[in-house]
Design a protein around this motif. Structure first.
Motif, PDB file in Angstrom:
ATOM      1  N   LYS A 169      -3.713  20.677  -7.255  1.00  7.73           N
ATOM      2  CA  LYS A 169      -3.052  21.571  -6.301  1.00  7.73           C
ATOM      3  C   LYS A 169      -3.077  20.994  -4.883  1.00  7.73           C
ATOM      4  O   LYS A 169      -2.157  21.210  -4.106  1.00  7.73           O
ATOM      5  N   ARG A 170      -4.126  20.263  -4.569  1.00  7.25           N
ATOM      6  CA  ARG A 170      -4.256  19.715  -3.205  1.00  7.25           C
ATOM      7  C   ARG A 170      -3.517  18.397  -3.010  1.00  7.25           C
ATOM      8  O   ARG A 170      -3.564  17.824  -1.952  1.00  7.25           O
ATOM      9  N   TRP A 171      -2.967  17.834  -4.089  1.00  8.57           N
ATOM     10  CA  TRP A 171      -2.326  16.511  -4.039  1.00  8.57           C
ATOM     11  C   TRP A 171      -3.329  15.408  -3.757  1.00  8.57           C
ATOM     12  O   TRP A 171      -3.035  14.448  -3.031  1.00  8.57           O
ATOM     13  N   THR A 172      -4.524  15.550  -4.292  1.00  8.23           N
ATOM     14  CA  THR A 172      -5.486  14.455  -4.141  1.00  8.23           C
ATOM     15  C   THR A 172      -5.891  13.936  -5.518  1.00  8.23           C
ATOM     16  O   THR A 172      -6.908  13.288  -5.657  1.00  8.23           O
ATOM     17  N   LYS A 173      -5.095  14.250  -6.534  1.00 10.94           N
ATOM     18  CA  LYS A 173      -5.389  13.750  -7.873  1.00 10.94           C
ATOM     19  C   LYS A 173      -4.807  12.357  -8.042  1.00 10.94           C
ATOM     20  O   LYS A 173      -3.745  12.058  -7.529  1.00 10.94           O
ATOM     21  N   THR A 174      -5.530  11.526  -8.767  1.00  9.53           N
ATOM     22  CA  THR A 174      -5.042  10.167  -8.989  1.00  9.53           C
ATOM     23  C   THR A 174      -4.357  10.079 -10.354  1.00  9.53           C
ATOM     24  O   THR A 174      -4.248  11.062 -11.079  1.00  9.53           O
ATOM     25  N   LYS A 175      -3.878   8.900 -10.703  1.00  7.23           N
ATOM     26  CA  LYS A 175      -3.212   8.675 -11.991  1.00  7.23           C
ATOM     27  C   LYS A 175      -4.113   7.830 -12.883  1.00  7.23           C
ATOM     28  O   LYS A 175      -4.875   7.027 -12.374  1.00  7.23           O
ATOM     29  N   PRO A 176      -4.011   7.886 -14.217  1.00 10.86           N
ATOM     30  CA  PRO A 176      -3.143   8.787 -14.958  1.00 10.86           C
ATOM     31  C   PRO A 176      -3.563  10.247 -14.777  1.00 10.86           C
ATOM     32  O   PRO A 176      -4.748  10.552 -14.564  1.00 10.86           O
ATOM     33  N   LEU A 177      -2.568  11.114 -14.882  1.00 13.26           N
ATOM     34  CA  LEU A 177      -2.798  12.520 -14.580  1.00 13.26           C
ATOM     35  C   LEU A 177      -3.554  13.213 -15.710  1.00 13.26           C
ATOM     36  O   LEU A 177      -3.024  13.416 -16.807  1.00 13.26           O
ATOM     37  N   LYS A 178      -4.825  13.540 -15.421  1.00 12.10           N
ATOM     38  CA  LYS A 178      -5.605  14.268 -16.428  1.00 12.10           C
ATOM     39  C   LYS A 178      -6.551  15.250 -15.747  1.00 12.10           C
ATOM     40  O   LYS A 178      -6.720  15.184 -14.535  1.00 12.10           O
ATOM     41  N   ASP A 179      -7.158  16.121 -16.535  1.00 11.34           N
ATOM     42  CA  ASP A 179      -8.100  17.121 -16.018  1.00 11.34           C
ATOM     43  C   ASP A 179      -7.505  17.987 -14.911  1.00 11.34           C
ATOM     44  O   ASP A 179      -8.106  18.169 -13.850  1.00 11.34           O
ATOM     45  N   VAL A 180      -6.317  18.494 -15.151  1.00 10.40           N
ATOM     46  CA  VAL A 180      -5.722  19.433 -14.189  1.00 10.40           C
ATOM     47  C   VAL A 180      -6.431  20.781 -14.352  1.00 10.40           C
ATOM     48  O   VAL A 180      -6.555  21.293 -15.469  1.00 10.40           O
ATOM     49  N   ASP A 181      -6.916  21.329 -13.229  1.00 10.06           N
ATOM     50  CA  ASP A 181      -7.716  22.563 -13.315  1.00 10.06           C
ATOM     51  C   ASP A 181      -6.854  23.821 -13.334  1.00 10.06           C
ATOM     52  O   ASP A 181      -5.984  23.993 -12.477  1.00 10.06           O
ATOM     53  N   ILE A 182      -7.117  24.684 -14.320  1.00 11.34           N
ATOM     54  CA  ILE A 182      -6.501  26.012 -14.344  1.00 11.34           C
ATOM     55  C   ILE A 182      -7.606  27.054 -14.194  1.00 11.34           C
ATOM     56  O   ILE A 182      -8.508  27.119 -15.031  1.00 11.34           O
TER      57      ILE A 182
ATOM     58  N   PHE B  53       0.833  -1.210   0.000  1.00 11.25           N
ATOM     59  CA  PHE B  53       0.000   0.000   0.000  1.00 11.25           C
ATOM     60  C   PHE B  53       0.865   1.256   0.000  1.00 11.25           C
ATOM     61  O   PHE B  53       0.547   2.246  -0.661  1.00 11.25           O
ATOM     62  N   GLN B  54       1.980   1.198   0.732  1.00 10.19           N
ATOM     63  CA  GLN B  54       2.844   2.387   0.745  1.00 10.19           C
ATOM     64  C   GLN B  54       3.485   2.630  -0.621  1.00 10.19           C
ATOM     65  O   GLN B  54       3.605   3.765  -1.071  1.00 10.19           O
ATOM     66  N   LYS B  55       3.846   1.540  -1.269  1.00  4.24           N
ATOM     67  CA  LYS B  55       4.431   1.670  -2.611  1.00  4.24           C
ATOM     68  C   LYS B  55       3.377   2.202  -3.593  1.00  4.24           C
ATOM     69  O   LYS B  55       3.662   3.072  -4.427  1.00  4.24           O
ATOM     70  N   PHE B  56       2.178   1.683  -3.471  1.00  6.60           N
ATOM     71  CA  PHE B  56       1.065   2.118  -4.315  1.00  6.60           C
ATOM     72  C   PHE B  56       0.803   3.623  -4.097  1.00  6.60           C
ATOM     73  O   PHE B  56       0.685   4.386  -5.057  1.00  6.60           O
ATOM     74  N   ARG B  57       0.763   4.020  -2.835  1.00  8.11           N
ATOM     75  CA  ARG B  57       0.572   5.437  -2.505  1.00  8.11           C
ATOM     76  C   ARG B  57       1.642   6.288  -3.209  1.00  8.11           C
ATOM     77  O   ARG B  57       1.342   7.310  -3.806  1.00  8.11           O
ATOM     78  N   GLY B  58       2.886   5.836  -3.134  1.00  7.54           N
ATOM     79  CA  GLY B  58       3.988   6.561  -3.770  1.00  7.54           C
ATOM     80  C   GLY B  58       3.821   6.651  -5.276  1.00  7.54           C
ATOM     81  O   GLY B  58       4.092   7.693  -5.877  1.00  7.54           O
ATOM     82  N   ARG B  59       3.327   5.560  -5.870  1.00  4.80           N
ATOM     83  CA  ARG B  59       3.146   5.566  -7.329  1.00  4.80           C
ATOM     84  C   ARG B  59       2.075   6.545  -7.780  1.00  4.80           C
ATOM     85  O   ARG B  59       2.020   6.922  -8.940  1.00  4.80           O
ATOM     86  N   LEU B  60       1.176   6.906  -6.886  1.00  2.40           N
ATOM     87  CA  LEU B  60       0.119   7.862  -7.242  1.00  2.40           C
ATOM     88  C   LEU B  60       0.515   9.303  -6.933  1.00  2.40           C
ATOM     89  O   LEU B  60      -0.275  10.227  -7.104  1.00  2.40           O
ATOM     90  N   GLU B  61       1.740   9.488  -6.442  1.00  2.00           N
ATOM     91  CA  GLU B  61       2.200  10.852  -6.188  1.00  2.00           C
ATOM     92  C   GLU B  61       2.661  11.509  -7.479  1.00  2.00           C
ATOM     93  O   GLU B  61       3.147  10.845  -8.386  1.00  2.00           O
TER      94      GLU B  61
ATOM     95  N   GLY C 297      -3.101  10.499   0.595  1.00  2.00           N
ATOM     96  CA  GLY C 297      -2.721   9.251  -0.082  1.00  2.00           C
ATOM     97  C   GLY C 297      -3.916   8.322  -0.214  1.00  2.00           C
ATOM     98  O   GLY C 297      -4.139   7.716  -1.263  1.00  2.00           O
ATOM     99  N   MET C 298      -4.693   8.222   0.860  1.00  2.00           N
ATOM    100  CA  MET C 298      -5.868   7.342   0.797  1.00  2.00           C
ATOM    101  C   MET C 298      -6.907   7.873  -0.186  1.00  2.00           C
ATOM    102  O   MET C 298      -7.558   7.101  -0.890  1.00  2.00           O
ATOM    103  N   VAL C 299      -7.057   9.189  -0.251  1.00  2.00           N
ATOM    104  CA  VAL C 299      -8.015   9.768  -1.216  1.00  2.00           C
ATOM    105  C   VAL C 299      -7.564   9.440  -2.646  1.00  2.00           C
ATOM    106  O   VAL C 299      -8.378   9.040  -3.490  1.00  2.00           O
ATOM    107  N   ARG C 300      -6.266   9.561  -2.907  1.00  2.00           N
ATOM    108  CA  ARG C 300      -5.775   9.215  -4.255  1.00  2.00           C
ATOM    109  C   ARG C 300      -6.055   7.740  -4.573  1.00  2.00           C
ATOM    110  O   ARG C 300      -6.427   7.393  -5.695  1.00  2.00           O
TER     111      ARG C 300
END
Ligand code: ATP
Ligand code: MG
Length: 292
Positions: free
Chosen positions: A52-65, A8-16, A172-175
């Motif tokens: 911006k909040r670091w709660t986005k998951t992967k793949p990285l899409k729909d980044v808000d501007i 789970f920790q590795k998974f969390r890291g992969r979603l950073e 991390g859990m939200v991601r």
């Protein structure tokens, strides 16, 4: 073999977010900004939302501007939101191409061809905004008022506070929960709804055991998906208002299945079947969940 906790920790890291993803986001933000500046009177712009909040998951899409509009564009505020979204859509299409730009409910999305390239952002949501008191007003083409109030600062503060009281594990859990949602074809919409539920349902303290925390979350989210969930800053419409009752019934089922799947995986671990437990988590969360 890797332990469940380490997995789970590795998974969390992969979603950073990686540095390269952040660099790519920043580069594209500048590109979109300078073009928007040419077309409209823009006061300032910034990256926001789950990115911006670091709660986005992967793949990285729909980044808000957020593009905060200046005085010359104020006239749009007295017209239906479709006018402003349409004007932004038209301009963005001229630069980024007919097929890559799409008008949405509250924003205009711009897609990039990133096939085969790692650490690239697939798409952005350009949100035209107006200053209002200490927060913002943005278009909402699906409600009769046409505009909603929002305060991304308050959402960011709440996420930061939740993360701090949850031993730094909340984001991390939200991601990971959003990753589950993506894996299951988005039974919960929008994914911000999951984040809002997590503010209430991931109860501190974090007990150190990811499977139990996920099981408890999925279980209570299934119970409470049909409640009215207000927007956390108390400004915009409830975040639960995007789903129909039928969709909520389907989401409840998916959340219950997730909770049962975690329970079964916990039982596998108890019986010493670690490899099978890891496989079960991968079925829930997708191939970014590590087996070794
Ligand atoms: N009902 C609402 N009222 C006011 N503000 C909202 C509402 N829904 C979303 N927002 C704000 O707009 C931002 C962007 O919305 P969006 O749907 O892209 O969510 P998100 O948190 O960025 O999640 P995702 O990971 O799906 O992009 C949110 O992060 C939140 O700050
Ligand atoms: Mg977003």
């Amino acid at each position: 073999m890797i332990s469940v906790r380490d997995a789970f920790q590795k998974f969390r890291g992969r979603l950073e977010l990686t540095q390269r993803e952040q660099d790519d986001a920043s580069r594209r933000q500048k590109d979109i900004r300078s073009y928007m500046d040419e077309c409209f009177d823009i006061d300032r712009d910034f990256l926001t939302g789950s990115y911006k909040r670091w709660t986005k998951t992967k793949p990285l899409k729909d980044v808000d501007i957020f593009c905060v509009l200046g005085e010359d564009e104020k006239h749009y505020r007295s017209k239906p939101p479709a006018e402003l979204l349409g004007a932004v859509e038209k301009k963005l299409k001229e630069k980024y191409g007919e097929d890559c730009v799409r008008r949405q409910r509250r924003s205009v999305s711009v897609e990039f061809d990133v096939a085969g390239q790692e650490d690239r952002v697939m798409s952005f949501d350009v949100v035209p905004a107006f200053d209002k008191d200490t927060h913002y007003e943005i278009p909402d083409a699906k409600i009769s008022e046409g505009w909603i109030d929002t305060d991304p600062e308050i959402h960011a503060e709440k996420a930061t506070a939740a993360n701090a009281t949850f031993s730094g594990e909340w984001k991390g859990m939200v991601r990971m929960i959003k990753r589950w949602n993506m894996e299951k074809d988005k039974p919960v919409r929008p994914s911000f709804f999951l984040e809002v539920m997590a503010l209430d349902l991931l109860r501190p303290p974090f007990n150190g055991d990811y499977p139990y925390e996920f099981m408890a979350f999925f279980d209570s989210a299934a119970d409470r998906i049909s409640d009215a969930w207000p927007e956390p800053a108390g400004l915009g419409p409830p975040v639960s208002d995007m789903m129909t009752n039928e969709e909520k019934t389907r989401a409840r089922q998916a959340l219950k299945e997730a909770s049962s799947a975690v329970r079964e995986a916990i039982n596998l671990s108890r019986r010493g079947q670690n490899g099978e437990a890891l496989q079960a988590y991968r079925r829930l969360f997708g191939t970014l969940f590590p087996l070794s």
